[in-house]
Design an enzyme around this catalytic site. Structure first.
Site, mmCIF file in Angstrom:
data_model
loop_
_atom_site.group_PDB
_atom_site.id
_atom_site.type_symbol
_atom_site.label_atom_id
_atom_site.label_comp_id
_atom_site.label_asym_id
_atom_site.label_seq_id
_atom_site.Cartn_x
_atom_site.Cartn_y
_atom_site.Cartn_z
ATOM 1 N N PRO A 195 46.583 33.782 41.547
ATOM 2 C CA PRO A 195 45.918 35.247 41.622
ATOM 3 C C PRO A 195 46.593 36.004 42.911
ATOM 4 O O PRO A 195 46.317 37.192 42.992
ATOM 5 C CB PRO A 195 44.541 34.685 42.362
ATOM 6 C CG PRO A 195 44.805 33.406 43.085
ATOM 7 C CD PRO A 195 45.902 32.894 42.345
ATOM 8 N N THR A 196 47.598 35.526 43.578
ATOM 9 C CA THR A 196 48.114 36.289 44.682
ATOM 10 C C THR A 196 49.289 37.085 44.288
ATOM 11 O O THR A 196 49.756 37.389 43.331
ATOM 12 C CB THR A 196 48.837 34.933 45.707
ATOM 13 O OG1 THR A 196 50.026 34.792 45.075
ATOM 14 C CG2 THR A 196 47.862 34.129 46.061
ATOM 15 N N CYS A 197 49.429 38.299 45.182
ATOM 16 C CA CYS A 197 50.452 39.246 44.807
ATOM 17 C C CYS A 197 51.817 38.871 45.236
ATOM 18 O O CYS A 197 52.479 39.640 46.026
ATOM 19 C CB CYS A 197 50.279 40.396 46.010
ATOM 20 S SG CYS A 197 48.560 40.981 45.358
ATOM 21 N N ASP A 198 52.178 37.746 44.895
ATOM 22 C CA ASP A 198 53.705 37.268 44.987
ATOM 23 C C ASP A 198 54.087 36.869 43.815
ATOM 24 O O ASP A 198 53.422 36.138 42.835
ATOM 25 C CB ASP A 198 53.851 35.922 45.985
ATOM 26 C CG ASP A 198 55.031 35.813 46.202
ATOM 27 O OD1 ASP A 198 55.922 35.747 45.389
ATOM 28 O OD2 ASP A 198 55.508 35.654 47.402
ATOM 29 N N ASN A 213 47.145 36.460 51.332
ATOM 30 C CA ASN A 213 46.369 37.446 50.732
ATOM 31 C C ASN A 213 44.770 37.086 50.976
ATOM 32 O O ASN A 213 43.947 37.828 50.267
ATOM 33 C CB ASN A 213 46.500 37.507 49.196
ATOM 34 C CG ASN A 213 47.628 38.086 48.661
ATOM 35 O OD1 ASN A 213 48.189 38.118 47.559
ATOM 36 N ND2 ASN A 213 48.056 39.018 49.587
#
Ligand SMILES: *Cc1c(COP(=O)(O)O)cnc(C)c1O
Length: 376
Positions: A322-325, A366
């Protein structure tokens, strides 16, 4: 997967992914190791899962512990094990941490070079040391590469140096690579160890112990041999290479002790495609590489994932966290087959996650909290 875990999850109301560990499985695993390797002491590798409940159960069962830091030593002591049941098995230690461990009563240390021997001689006089030998990790799904251990030709010198500085040259260790699915992989290392034993005996140093390391696998998607097969292969190699002078042996299971005791429940956050022509769906979970599934790095460990729709037809999916990486993708090169009917909001169960998950989950990338863990 156990009924106790399913019942626990059914009653759980909190939001967010979680790991549930069933202590009954850990107890069974301990008994299985003790039975398969009856003359071998078990040093549980604490890093696999340092939950206080796991440590106290193993302490009660009579296990010893392999630790890598002062904090791990303190965790084991707090769980009720005495210092004589703890080894400081990391080959890379600060001298002040060795001193602190010695103050806490630790007398067994790993080394793989002369500089580390010198640190121990200075602040832990008279302690026992074992030298870690390099092992190539062939056949392991999570190989430990060349970071730890020294060449077989160098090990005798390291141990001689220890003896000269007043330490006890106690033995040798190796690790055949984590998730090692081939029980025959201990043979080469034991052969090398027996040569070093003989070599040093001729020079008046009588080693006593061989630390057989970890590497015992957990069942993920592929089948694995039973622990008994490992015990038989190891014992046969000990006989072959040491004859009737079999040394004291220890094992350091981490994954094999707790992996199959844990299940992660996660939720599907989004299912989408990147274009109309896309043949592969993207399934985003509320857990990823930073939430505890770090061992999916390079898609090395492939966890079994169960859903409520498993009887339905399946299709290839990319699974991501789910993270923005953008590295937070679990399986893409080798897409994972999930049910066509899987929906947003559905729960999934990720099996075999009792080892190397909570300790890898990060503090709050995040804003996602670290993996919650329940031990039942
Ligand atoms: C990590 C580690 C282990 C445990 O390895 P598993 O493959 O999880 O059994 C054992 N010994 C040492 C020295 C380790 O670093």
């Amino acid at each position: 997967m156990t009924q106790r875990i399913l019942d626990f999850l059914r009653a759980r109301r909190e939001d967010g992914p979680c790991l549930v560990v069933d202590l009954d499985v850990v107890r069974d695993n301990y008994a299985t190791f003790a039975k398969a390797l009856p003359d071998t002491r078990v040093f549980y590798a604490v890093k696999a899962n340092p939950d206080p409940a796991v440590l106290s159960l193993l302490a009660q069962l009579g296990s010893c512990f392999d630790t890598a830091s002062v904090v791990e030593i303190e965790q084991v002591l707090a769980a009720g094990a005495t210092a004589d049941r703890i080894s400081f098995g990391n080959t890379i230690k600060k001298e002040r941490d060795v001193a602190r461990a010695f103050q806490l009563g630790i007398r067994l240390f790993a080394v793989d070079c002369e500089a580390e021997v010198e640190k121990i001689a200075r602040v832990a006089p008279g302690a026992k040391v074992f030298c870690r030998m390099l092992c190539d990790g062939d056949g392991a799904e999570w190989p430990l590469s060349r970071k730890f251990g020294c060449d077989v030709a160098m090990a005798p010198r390291v141990l001689e140096h220890a003896q000269r500085l007043g330490l006890v040259a106690y033995g040798l260790s190796f690790h055949v690579g984590s998730q090692q699915r081939n029980p025959a992989m201990w043979d080469g290392a034991l052969k090398a160890a027996s040569t070093i034993f003989r070599d040093l005996a001729e020079r008046g140093i009588n080693l006593q112990m061989v630390n057989l390391g970890g590497g015992f696998p957990t069942k993920y998607l592929k089948d694995i041999p039973a622990v008994k097969a490992y015990g038989q292969a190891i014992f046969a190699s000990l006989r072959k290479h040491f004859g009737n002078r079999i040394p004291e042996t220890i094992i350091e299971p981490g994954r094999g002790m707790v992996g199959n005791a844990g299940v992660i429940e996660a939720e599907v956050v989004l299912i989408s495609k990147k274009s109309d022509a896309d043949t592969v769906k993207w399934v985003y979970l509320d857990i990823g590489k930073f939430g505890g599934l770090a061992e999916t790095m390079d898609e090395m460990i492939r966890y079994p994932i169960r859903t409520a729709y498993d009887a339905d037809a399946k299709e290839p999916c990319v699974i991501a966290g789910p993270t923005c990486d953008s590295v937070d993708v679990l399986y893409e090169k080798d897409p994972y087959f999930l049910p066509v009917s899987l929906e947003i909001g559905a729960k999934v169960l990720i099996e075999g996650t009792g080892a190397y998950t909570t300790t890898y989950s990060c503090a709050g990338f995040n804003g996602f909290p670290p993996l919650r863990s329940y031990v039942i």
